[in-house]
Design a protein around this motif. Structure first.
Motif, PDB file in Angstrom:
ATOM      1  N   GLU A 467      76.263   8.382 -45.093  1.00  0.00           N
ATOM      2  CA  GLU A 467      76.454   9.535 -44.227  1.00  0.00           C
ATOM      3  C   GLU A 467      77.930   9.687 -43.872  1.00  0.00           C
ATOM      4  OE1 GLU A 467      73.215  10.543 -41.151  1.00  0.00           O
ATOM      5  OE2 GLU A 467      74.836   9.692 -39.980  1.00  0.00           O
ATOM      6  N   ARG A 469      80.671  12.568 -41.692  1.00  0.00           N
ATOM      7  CA  ARG A 469      80.660  13.755 -40.857  1.00  0.00           C
ATOM      8  C   ARG A 469      82.017  14.449 -40.882  1.00  0.00           C
ATOM      9  NH1 ARG A 469      81.279  16.267 -36.060  1.00  0.00           N
ATOM     10  NH2 ARG A 469      79.378  16.940 -35.026  1.00  0.00           N
TER      11      ARG A 469
ATOM     12  N   MET B 129      79.702   8.807 -33.277  1.00  0.00           N
ATOM     13  CA  MET B 129      78.678   8.946 -34.306  1.00  0.00           C
ATOM     14  C   MET B 129      78.506   7.637 -35.059  1.00  0.00           C
ATOM     15  SD  MET B 129      77.670  12.072 -34.178  1.00  0.00           S
ATOM     16  CE  MET B 129      77.392  13.181 -35.552  1.00  0.00           C
ATOM     17  N   THR B 133      75.088   5.313 -35.254  1.00  0.00           N
ATOM     18  CA  THR B 133      74.366   5.021 -36.487  1.00  0.00           C
ATOM     19  C   THR B 133      74.619   3.596 -36.960  1.00  0.00           C
ATOM     20  OG1 THR B 133      76.194   5.953 -37.734  1.00  0.00           O
ATOM     21  CG2 THR B 133      74.364   7.416 -37.256  1.00  0.00           C
ATOM     22  N   ARG B 135      76.910   2.103 -38.522  1.00  0.00           N
ATOM     23  CA  ARG B 135      77.369   1.899 -39.881  1.00  0.00           C
ATOM     24  C   ARG B 135      78.745   1.242 -39.900  1.00  0.00           C
ATOM     25  NH1 ARG B 135      74.481   4.364 -43.760  1.00  0.00           N
ATOM     26  NH2 ARG B 135      72.874   5.768 -42.999  1.00  0.00           N
ATOM     27  N   PRO B 371      74.843  14.346 -41.642  1.00  0.00           N
ATOM     28  CA  PRO B 371      73.882  14.104 -40.559  1.00  0.00           C
ATOM     29  C   PRO B 371      73.182  15.401 -40.167  1.00  0.00           C
ATOM     30  CG  PRO B 371      76.042  13.178 -40.037  1.00  0.00           C
ATOM     31  CD  PRO B 371      76.206  13.998 -41.276  1.00  0.00           C
TER      32      PRO B 371
END
Ligand SMILES: [K+]
Ligand SMILES: [K+]
Lengths: 473, 473
Positions: A467, A469, B129, B133, B135, B371
């Motif tokens: 993912e 963004r 973000m 998540t 990550r 996302p």
């Protein structure tokens, strides 16, 4: 049946179901089992338009007995089948009675067709969604069964006939009693305008549409009631009848959104247009208060997407035209005779914004959660619609010397299958007419077929990529 | 640092970091720890505009030594701080040199401010973000640390200064050598237009903007390069410098989308506008082929959202105005001096349609998954933008007798902080000027603050309601 059309067949007279048997079997053979049922809609409308074009080209169809050019015939046939109402020739002056009857027939076939096919597509979509999310307790099959299709077809025909007969009766009585028409002529006019109204077709048998009846509530109101009911869509009308007969208590999400959304937008439209034109001496300003209120009401409702006018649209303020553009673009309810992107599509986007403003991860409407993919489908339908209107507007601006006010209005009117015009339709070159033909066709069946095609297609590539963004805004 | 601004501080001279220490500490105190960092942006811009308004009202700011009305001062200050370029009085004729320097200062503060604050907001959003998540392998804190903020502030200032100095040098040399300006006057003009160009401000010191230099590539091209680079945005510019210095090989998703999207839209814009105006005797038609190509190039680029013009926009075809409307609405890159909804926001919606057309359940861009909530945020930003432009257009249509062509153009130009006009800005009533002030302000900081506010807010109500699907289309 997914939005509750379970018992529609039971209260229909037997002969009606018999008459439509062939249509039902034809529709069923193609529609539920095909992987792309939307193609049936495209093919059905295209063939009907072609037949109408040929009929209208015949010398017997024109008042002067001459062959009609294929562009004029194609434009009129498309406008009638797509229940738009834009015209390049004056309907009563140019066409013979045979020609008018062809237009009337095309309107009726187009209106019945769109209601039936859109209702069936909606059922197929809802059915598959349920099966996929496995929320359905009943054993439903992927396809519609014959009985379901028949009930929809019969329901659509019976509802249409009842509405049209009642409207035609009121109009005929008024025309005969107050305007001195013979019974034959009055009934003919009553039937034509009733069919044109319920199917949101906007074709009228007067050169000025309905301007002469602007202040006559006995003409305007029955017509408005007919096109509003037709514009709500068959699923909502059917639910309404079930509520009236007290066999259903709970409203479906679709009916709630449509009724509340249609009403709210209608209210805004009526208030805005009445207010903006109140002092315009070329429109409402010339009338007394009662006339202004009745005519303002009519012109707040007719953009959704009836297309009759009781004012000269070309004399309206630029601001009124812009508000009307928005009303025409939104249109009416799904699976009805109204066009536009539809009230539900518009409402979904509004609810997305509301969910964002509230910071909610999912979109909730009236105690129901909206499937994520529906938001994307609604977004896609709207953006493609905007793209089509934009492209057509650009082409028409290049082709003509008209300004954005008139050209945007014309494009939105064609795409929304509305039929209102500032008066430039007839003055466009032939290429412009073909642009409008394309817009009417895609505007009529595009949102419906696109939404169902998107909802029905297979979804692949379930694995996740990493993912990332980008910055928004 | 989330989009990779790790080492910007290391190649800056020490005194630069010293000079901006106060600004850095001030920004950091408010920005990273606040629950609503977007409010800092709103307050910062509002205060700067108010200070600018007071300065411009002073008699010393006007050429005739009179007090300036608050509406004119507010409009000009807002236009300068929001780097728009719309004007209600002719810049060189109305303002004194002091007034021009105030405008120049406001442009510089506005440009630096938007680049810095939008970059920091973008980092905060990306940071949170990643944390959510999980990550991120590194131990990142929720807030930005002092060093990161300082590096962004220093990076923005140094990049801006380099670009502005180079542009100013080329312009000054050309003005002195080819047009006979004195070194003092030529340098003043060079600096003013270089700062106005890099910051996409569109203010010029000629009554006809840059029409007199339409066919002079030594003036038009440096200005175009400056406003295009400024309009790409600091994150992308910073990545470009890292690629040029070979310290980075992989492009971020944001940079890819911005560069490809900006380039593609620019290509379409240049081709469309050059083609549409090619034979218009009032614009390109009066020039030779070289002049048409250069001027067409400039007018394909300036709507994104520089605002200088080398043609009389009021003489353009309606179709050209409509294409320009779209270019102005989209605008440039995020966290740069360009306005509009931004290239990434527009591209996201395009990728949603692409994903729908392919039937993919998730949106993929260049091997990355988007996302889900970003799509909703982009949609919200666009719809709110459309709503604001629509509302302002409607109000201006009611307030004036201008048509939709001119009024829509004016609204989009103000919202996109572009500064192009068909010439009606000065003729609007005071209320119309205040509408444009509101549009410029919200257009400048609205998309940025809205997108980050939506991304940063807490998400509640995780439980699921029953799902139900209305009919779309
Ligand atoms: K219609
Ligand atoms: K600008």
């Amino acid at each position: 049946m997914s939005w509750g059309v379970n018992r529609v067949g039971t209260w229909m007279p037997g002969w009606v179901t018999g008459v439509v048997g062939g249509l039902v079997r034809g529709a069923r053979r193609m529609l539920p089992d095909s992987r792309h049922p939307a193609r049936v809609v495209v093919a059905g409308f295209a063939v009907t338009i072609l037949i109408g074009t040929v009929l209208l080209m015949l010398p017997v169809a024109s008042a002067n007995g001459q062959l009609t050019s294929w562009v004029t015939a194609l434009f009129t046939a498309t406008s009638a089948v797509c229940v738009t109402g834009l015209i390049v020739v004056d309907t009563p002056a140019y066409w013979s009675t045979f020609g008018e009857l062809v237009v009337l027939g095309l309107i009726q076939v187009g209106g019945l067709g769109i209601m039936t096919l859109a209702s069936l597509l909606g059922m197929v979509v809802t059915r598959r969604m349920r099966l996929r999310t496995q929320r359905s307790a009943q054993t439903e099959t992927k396809s519609l069964v014959l009985g379901e299709v028949r009930r929809v077809v019969v329901g659509v025909i019976v509802l249409s006939l009842i509405m049209e007969i009642v409207t035609a009766a009121i109009l005929s009585l008024r025309l005969v009693n107050a305007y001195g028409y013979s019974w034959a002529h009055g009934t003919y006019l009553g039937v034509f305008h009733a069919v044109s109204a319920f199917n949101n077709a906007g074709f009228a048998l007067y050169p000025d549409s309905l301007v002469r009846y602007a202040t006559d509530g006995w003409i305007c109101l029955p017509i408005a009631v007919a096109f509003v009911l037709g514009g709500l869509g068959f699923p909502v009308l059917f639910e309404l009848t079930r509520h009236l007969r007290r066999v259903q208590r709970r409203w479906s999400l679709h009916a709630r959104i449509t009724l509340a959304g249609y009403g709210l937008i209608a209210l805004v439209g009526v208030v805005a247009i009445t207010g903006l034109e109140w002092n315009n001496p070329a429109t409402l300003g010339a009338m007394d208060t009662d006339g202004r209120l009745l005519t303002g009401l009519f012109h707040g409702l007719t953009p959704r997407t009836a297309g009759f006018n009781t004012l000269d649209v070309g004399e309206m303020q630029p601001a009124t035209l812009l508000v009307t553009d928005v009303l025409m673009f939104i249109g009416g309810g799904s699976a009805g005779t109204a066009g536009g992107i539809k009230v539900t599509t518009f409402a979904l986007l509004a609810f997305v914004i509301l969910a964002e403003a509230r910071g909610e991860p999912q979109v909730h409407i009236a105690g129901r959660r909206l499937p994520t993919e529906v938001v994307r489908q609604a977004l896609t339908v709207v953006l493609v619609a905007v793209g089509m209107v934009f492209t057509a507007t650009l082409v028409l601006l290049v082709l003509t010397r008209f300004g954005l006010d008139a050209v945007l209005f014309e494009s939105v009117s064609a795409f929304g299958t509305v039929g209102l015009s500032t008066g430039i339709t007839g003055e466009l070159p032939a290429v412009g007419h073909l642009v409008l033909v394309a817009l009417m066709f895609t505007g009529r069946i595009g949102p419906i077929t696109m939404a169902s095609a998107l909802a029905l297609r297979e979804r692949g590539r379930r694995y996740d990529l990493p993912e990332e963004r980008p910055i928004v805004g």
